[in-house]
Design a protein around this motif. Structure first.
Motif, PDB file in Angstrom:
ATOM      1  N   GLN A 270     -18.702  69.874 -29.756  1.00  0.00           N
ATOM      2  CA  GLN A 270     -18.289  69.630 -28.376  1.00  0.00           C
ATOM      3  C   GLN A 270     -16.793  69.861 -28.201  1.00  0.00           C
ATOM      4  OE1 GLN A 270     -19.733  65.645 -27.707  1.00  0.00           O
ATOM      5  NE2 GLN A 270     -21.666  66.382 -26.806  1.00  0.00           N
ATOM      6  N   LEU A 271     -15.989  69.505 -29.211  1.00  0.00           N
ATOM      7  CA  LEU A 271     -14.550  69.737 -29.147  1.00  0.00           C
ATOM      8  C   LEU A 271     -14.253  71.234 -29.131  1.00  0.00           C
ATOM      9  CD1 LEU A 271     -11.729  68.441 -29.232  1.00  0.00           C
ATOM     10  CD2 LEU A 271     -11.834  68.626 -31.714  1.00  0.00           C
ATOM     11  N   GLU A 272     -14.930  71.999 -29.990  1.00  0.00           N
ATOM     12  CA  GLU A 272     -14.731  73.449 -30.003  1.00  0.00           C
ATOM     13  C   GLU A 272     -15.151  74.073 -28.686  1.00  0.00           C
ATOM     14  OE1 GLU A 272     -16.548  75.344 -33.337  1.00  0.00           O
ATOM     15  OE2 GLU A 272     -15.664  73.948 -34.764  1.00  0.00           O
TER      16      GLU A 272
ATOM     17  N   ALA B 259     -15.214  72.639 -25.727  1.00  0.00           N
ATOM     18  CA  ALA B 259     -14.223  72.283 -24.708  1.00  0.00           C
ATOM     19  C   ALA B 259     -12.969  73.135 -24.853  1.00  0.00           C
ATOM     20  CB  ALA B 259     -13.879  70.800 -24.813  1.00  0.00           C
ATOM     21  N   THR B 260     -12.567  73.402 -26.099  1.00  0.00           N
ATOM     22  CA  THR B 260     -11.397  74.252 -26.332  1.00  0.00           C
ATOM     23  C   THR B 260     -11.649  75.666 -25.824  1.00  0.00           C
ATOM     24  OG1 THR B 260     -10.857  72.946 -28.293  1.00  0.00           O
ATOM     25  CG2 THR B 260      -9.799  75.089 -28.095  1.00  0.00           C
ATOM     26  N   LEU B 261     -12.815  76.211 -26.110  1.00  0.00           N
ATOM     27  CA  LEU B 261     -13.148  77.557 -25.641  1.00  0.00           C
ATOM     28  C   LEU B 261     -13.198  77.615 -24.119  1.00  0.00           C
ATOM     29  CD1 LEU B 261     -15.911  78.684 -28.157  1.00  0.00           C
ATOM     30  CD2 LEU B 261     -13.592  79.596 -27.940  1.00  0.00           C
ATOM     31  N   ARG B 262     -13.764  76.592 -23.507  1.00  0.00           N
ATOM     32  CA  ARG B 262     -13.832  76.566 -22.043  1.00  0.00           C
ATOM     33  C   ARG B 262     -12.451  76.498 -21.419  1.00  0.00           C
ATOM     34  NH1 ARG B 262     -18.929  72.525 -21.006  1.00  0.00           N
ATOM     35  NH2 ARG B 262     -20.555  74.049 -21.503  1.00  0.00           N
ATOM     36  N   MET B 263     -11.521  75.798 -22.068  1.00  0.00           N
ATOM     37  CA  MET B 263     -10.157  75.720 -21.528  1.00  0.00           C
ATOM     38  C   MET B 263      -9.421  77.033 -21.709  1.00  0.00           C
ATOM     39  SD  MET B 263      -8.928  71.872 -22.476  1.00  0.00           S
ATOM     40  CE  MET B 263      -7.348  72.148 -21.727  1.00  0.00           C
ATOM     41  N   GLN B 264      -9.721  77.778 -22.764  1.00  0.00           N
ATOM     42  CA  GLN B 264      -9.037  79.047 -23.008  1.00  0.00           C
ATOM     43  C   GLN B 264      -9.599  80.170 -22.156  1.00  0.00           C
ATOM     44  OE1 GLN B 264      -9.474  79.652 -27.191  1.00  0.00           O
ATOM     45  NE2 GLN B 264      -7.828  78.247 -27.735  1.00  0.00           N
ATOM     46  N   ARG B 265     -10.826  80.095 -21.748  1.00  0.00           N
ATOM     47  CA  ARG B 265     -11.494  81.169 -21.021  1.00  0.00           C
ATOM     48  C   ARG B 265     -10.767  81.554 -19.728  1.00  0.00           C
ATOM     49  NH1 ARG B 265     -17.507  80.008 -20.575  1.00  0.00           N
ATOM     50  NH2 ARG B 265     -17.309  80.275 -22.813  1.00  0.00           N
TER      51      ARG B 265
END
Length: 160
Positions: A108-110, A112-118
């Motif tokens: 879930q942390l990964e 969330a990180t990918l969603r923020m970078q997108r």
């Protein structure tokens, strides 16, 4: 569900039965009524009362009793083994559950990180495309400014 009678109640029942066998009719009727009341209160049937007296009075031999105790002890030890195995299985399952929950948290942390970078990636791509278009237009204009141009033709003369 009927509860198991304690030894004191068995003593009372045996005293009442002794009164039933007594020769005085009033005492016998009263004792029988008392037995009925106790049986209704405890939910004891006639067959259960019979079994209670046969097991308590000693109509079952001592050998049968020891064999029964032996079987019960074997059942108890088997149940204890099964309980121990179940507890071990429970601890193993809890450990696996803990690992799975940790893995889920990391995933879930990964995510969330990918969603923020997108969104930043899309903005960077749009910015690069816009900059490329501007550089292309500027380069084309620069090339045309360096080349020799002919004298402009007056096209209005064709319309006369």
């Amino acid at each position: 569900m009927a509860r198991a009678p304690d030894p004191r109640e068995i003593k009372i029942l045996s005293d009442i039965l002794a009164l039933v066998l007594d020769e005085q009719p009033g005492h016998a009727a009263t004792a029988l009524e008392r037995i009925r009341q106790m049986a209704r209160r405890d939910g004891v049937t006639g067959g259960a009362l019979k079994n209670l007296f046969t097991t308590r009075i000693g109509t079952i031999s001592g050998k049968d009793e020891t064999e029964r105790e032996k079987r019960l002890r074997e059942q108890i030890s088997g149940l204890e083994r099964r309980l121990g195995q179940s507890e071990s299985d429970t601890r193993t399952a809890q450990t696996r559950l803990g690992r799975c929950q940790t893995d889920l948290g990391l995933i879930q942390l990964e995510l969330a990180t990918l969603r923020m970078q997108r969104p930043w990636r899309y903005i960077a791509i749009a910015f690069a495309a816009g900059a490329g278009l501007l550089v292309g237009i500027a380069g084309t204009q620069f090339y045309h400014s360096l080349s020799v141009t002919r004298a402009p033709i007056d096209r209005a003369s064709y319309l006369r």
